[in-house]
Design an enzyme around this catalytic site. Structure first.
Site, PDB file in Angstrom:
ATOM      1  N   LYS A 278      13.462  23.510  81.625  1.00  0.00           N
ATOM      2  CA  LYS A 278      12.575  24.090  82.797  1.00  0.00           C
ATOM      3  C   LYS A 278      12.402  23.278  83.918  1.00  0.00           C
ATOM      4  O   LYS A 278      12.508  23.564  84.918  1.00  0.00           O
ATOM      5  CB  LYS A 278      11.462  24.916  82.319  1.00  0.00           C
TER       6      LYS A 278
ATOM      7  N   LYS B 194      20.419  31.915  75.856  1.00  0.00           N
ATOM      8  CA  LYS B 194      19.619  32.955  75.270  1.00  0.00           C
ATOM      9  C   LYS B 194      19.343  33.993  76.301  1.00  0.00           C
ATOM     10  O   LYS B 194      19.148  33.483  77.500  1.00  0.00           O
ATOM     11  CB  LYS B 194      17.952  31.917  75.112  1.00  0.00           C
TER      12      LYS B 194
ATOM     13  N   LYS C 100      13.969  36.793  80.088  1.00  0.00           N
ATOM     14  CA  LYS C 100      13.355  37.373  80.911  1.00  0.00           C
ATOM     15  C   LYS C 100      13.412  36.683  82.444  1.00  0.00           C
ATOM     16  O   LYS C 100      12.957  37.459  83.250  1.00  0.00           O
ATOM     17  CB  LYS C 100      11.963  38.022  80.574  1.00  0.00           C
TER      18      LYS C 100
HETATM   19  P1  TYM Z   1       7.717  34.392  75.496  1.00  0.00           P
HETATM   20  O1  TYM Z   1       6.896  34.860  76.434  1.00  0.00           O
HETATM   21  O2  TYM Z   1       8.938  33.489  76.284  1.00  0.00           O
HETATM   22  O3  TYM Z   1       8.457  35.108  74.472  1.00  0.00           O
HETATM   23  C1  TYM Z   1       7.480  36.000  73.721  1.00  0.00           C
HETATM   24  C2  TYM Z   1       8.283  36.044  72.458  1.00  0.00           C
HETATM   25  O4  TYM Z   1       9.387  36.633  72.337  1.00  0.00           O
HETATM   26  C3  TYM Z   1      10.317  35.606  71.620  1.00  0.00           C
HETATM   27  N1  TYM Z   1      11.519  35.554  72.230  1.00  0.00           N
HETATM   28  C4  TYM Z   1      12.874  35.362  71.677  1.00  0.00           C
HETATM   29  N2  TYM Z   1      13.050  35.857  70.334  1.00  0.00           N
HETATM   30  C5  TYM Z   1      14.446  35.890  70.267  1.00  0.00           C
HETATM   31  N3  TYM Z   1      15.426  35.912  71.241  1.00  0.00           N
HETATM   32  C6  TYM Z   1      15.230  35.717  72.283  1.00  0.00           C
HETATM   33  N4  TYM Z   1      15.932  35.750  73.019  1.00  0.00           N
HETATM   34  C7  TYM Z   1      13.634  35.599  72.799  1.00  0.00           C
HETATM   35  N5  TYM Z   1      13.225  35.430  73.903  1.00  0.00           N
HETATM   36  C8  TYM Z   1      11.947  35.361  73.908  1.00  0.00           C
HETATM   37  C9  TYM Z   1       9.892  34.189  71.973  1.00  0.00           C
HETATM   38  O5  TYM Z   1      10.250  33.285  70.964  1.00  0.00           O
HETATM   39  C10 TYM Z   1       8.249  34.549  71.652  1.00  0.00           C
HETATM   40  O6  TYM Z   1       7.933  34.491  70.319  1.00  0.00           O
HETATM   41  N6  TYM Z   1       4.821  30.309  74.743  1.00  0.00           N
HETATM   42  C11 TYM Z   1       5.081  31.751  74.224  1.00  0.00           C
HETATM   43  C12 TYM Z   1       3.960  32.318  74.343  1.00  0.00           C
HETATM   44  C13 TYM Z   1       2.972  32.068  73.513  1.00  0.00           C
HETATM   45  C14 TYM Z   1       2.755  31.819  72.043  1.00  0.00           C
HETATM   46  C15 TYM Z   1       1.325  31.351  71.946  1.00  0.00           C
HETATM   47  C16 TYM Z   1       3.508  32.289  71.044  1.00  0.00           C
HETATM   48  C17 TYM Z   1       1.750  31.354  73.958  1.00  0.00           C
HETATM   49  N7  TYM Z   1       0.890  30.911  73.061  1.00  0.00           N
HETATM   50  C18 TYM Z   1       1.031  31.130  70.629  1.00  0.00           C
HETATM   51  C19 TYM Z   1       2.747  32.243  69.678  1.00  0.00           C
HETATM   52  C20 TYM Z   1       1.632  31.566  69.483  1.00  0.00           C
HETATM   53  C21 TYM Z   1       6.094  32.481  75.229  1.00  0.00           C
HETATM   54  O7  TYM Z   1       6.180  31.833  76.425  1.00  0.00           O
HETATM   55  O8  TYM Z   1       6.884  33.238  74.599  1.00  0.00           O
END
Ligand code: TYM
Length: 323
Positions: free
Chosen positions: A111, A192, A195
């Site tokens: 990023k 990947k 969003k």
């Molecule tokens: P975020 O918001 O990017 O994504 C939310 C969750 O969706 C999963 N994910 C995917 N899984 C499979 N294929 C994909 N293309 C895909 N895109 C997203 C992510 O792995 C995630 O599980 N940092 C994290 C949010 C977070 C978090 C936490 C997660 C903040 N604190 C504590 C677990 C525990 C994030 O930005 O996810």
């Protein structure tokens, strides 16, 4: 009993990747665990964001999480910024973490390479994520493969803290779904599905179903005609097989659509079968915003109570409070 925790960041509109990688695996854990879920709105500040949109996106994400099955009667659901202990513990963990290990995080490197003015919070974000997890003494963290490194870092920080100051934190581990831990972009299956990337190959959870079908029917496939699961040689076909498997619960090895066309049709049917009821429930919730606000208010109140004990223990261990 397992303690499950996962958060989702409102930095764009939720995608099929979020649903298959995190929402549905979390829903499956509800019966056997004490579950905490949240919208990580503070994480959305790590890159350029539109203040007017942030709250709207946060509520939309919370509503979609409920619509996907994260029933607030069976789990805790809240907005991260409503629980100040997250930011407080994050600072204590920043004081446990090393600059070098933060810089090595793959997401930071990817990023930050795309931005000219990199926010400092993008670098320190894994400390906040570690705080999210450790505050609730989570044992299991259902996430997509892209978050595995951050959960590993959380374990490292917890171990270092416990060894240096005393046993305050439980060591968590990441739980990935058997299929679709990394849903790829349908138009570019080596990237990947994200969003934050505007691509014709991203399925948003609120896309009308005819748009979903069109995106899947136009998915990039690979040369040849045989339907085989081989992510290296056939990334497009393998991605569709993973999505189909995750939607139907049938292991990839047992799927046998005869042709690329049949694979796309089956995948579109399976994705739409998941999205239709989800979109219906989301529309009902959206028609009654007071209910969602009440769910989040109640969730934040209970989260604040639960988080307080961990922060106090961490402050005592570090010498900030009398033990
Ligand atoms: P975020 O918001 O990017 O994504 C939310 C969750 O969706 C999963 N994910 C995917 N899984 C499979 N294929 C994909 N293309 C895909 N895109 C997203 C992510 O792995 C995630 O599980 N940092 C994290 C949010 C977070 C978090 C936490 C997660 C903040 N604190 C504590 C677990 C525990 C994030 O930005 O996810």
């Amino acid at each position: 009993m397992k303690r499950v925790l996962s958060l989702f960041t409102p930095s764009g509109r939720p995608t099929l990747g979020n649903l298959l990688g995190a929402f549905l695996p979390s829903v499956r854990l509800l019966p056997a665990a004490d579950c905490v879920f949240g919208v990580s709105d503070l994480h959305a500040l790590t890159s350029e964001h539109d203040p007017a949109l942030l709250r709207e996106r946060s509520l939309e994400l919370a509503g979609l999480a409920v619509a996907a099955g994260l029933d607030p009667d069976r789990c805790l659901l809240f907005l991260q910024s409503n629980v100040p202990a997250h930011a407080e513990l994050s600072y204590l963990l920043e004081s446990t973490a090393h600059y070098g290990e933060m810089q090595r995080m793959i997401q930071f490197r990817e990023k930050s390479a795309r931005q000219s003015a990199v926010r400092l919070s993008l670098l320190t974000y894994p400390a906040l994520m570690a705080a999210d997890i450790l505050l609730y003494q989570a044992t299991d963290v259902p996430v997509g493969a892209d978050q595995a490194q951050h959960v590993e870092l959380t374990r490292d920080l917890a171990t270092r803290f416990n060894n240096r100051y005393g046993p305050v934190f439980t060591l968590p581990h990441a739980v990935h779904p058997p299929a679709a831990a990394r849903v790829m972009d349908l138009a570019d299956p080596v990237a990947k599905m994200s969003k934050s990337v505007d691509s014709p190959g991203t399925i948003f959870l609120l896309d009308p179903v005819d748009v979903v079908r069109r995106k899947i029917m136009r998915a990039v496939t690979d040369s040849g005609t045989s339907v085989e699961f081989d992510p290296e040689a056939k990334p497009g076909v393998s991605n569709l097989l993973s999505i189909l498997s995750a939607c139907t619960g049938t292991p990839v090895a047992d799927l046998s659509p005869g042709s690329y066309g049949a694979l796309k049709r089956d995948t579109a049917d399976a994705v739409i079968a998941l999205l239709e009821p989800l979109q219906r429930r989301h529309a009902e919730l959206s028609a009654d915003p007071a209910t969602l606000e009440a769910i989040l208010r109640d969730g934040a109140e209970r989260a604040r109570e639960r988080a307080a004990g961990t922060v106090t223990a961490a402050k005592e261990a570090m010498g900030l409070l009398a033990a």
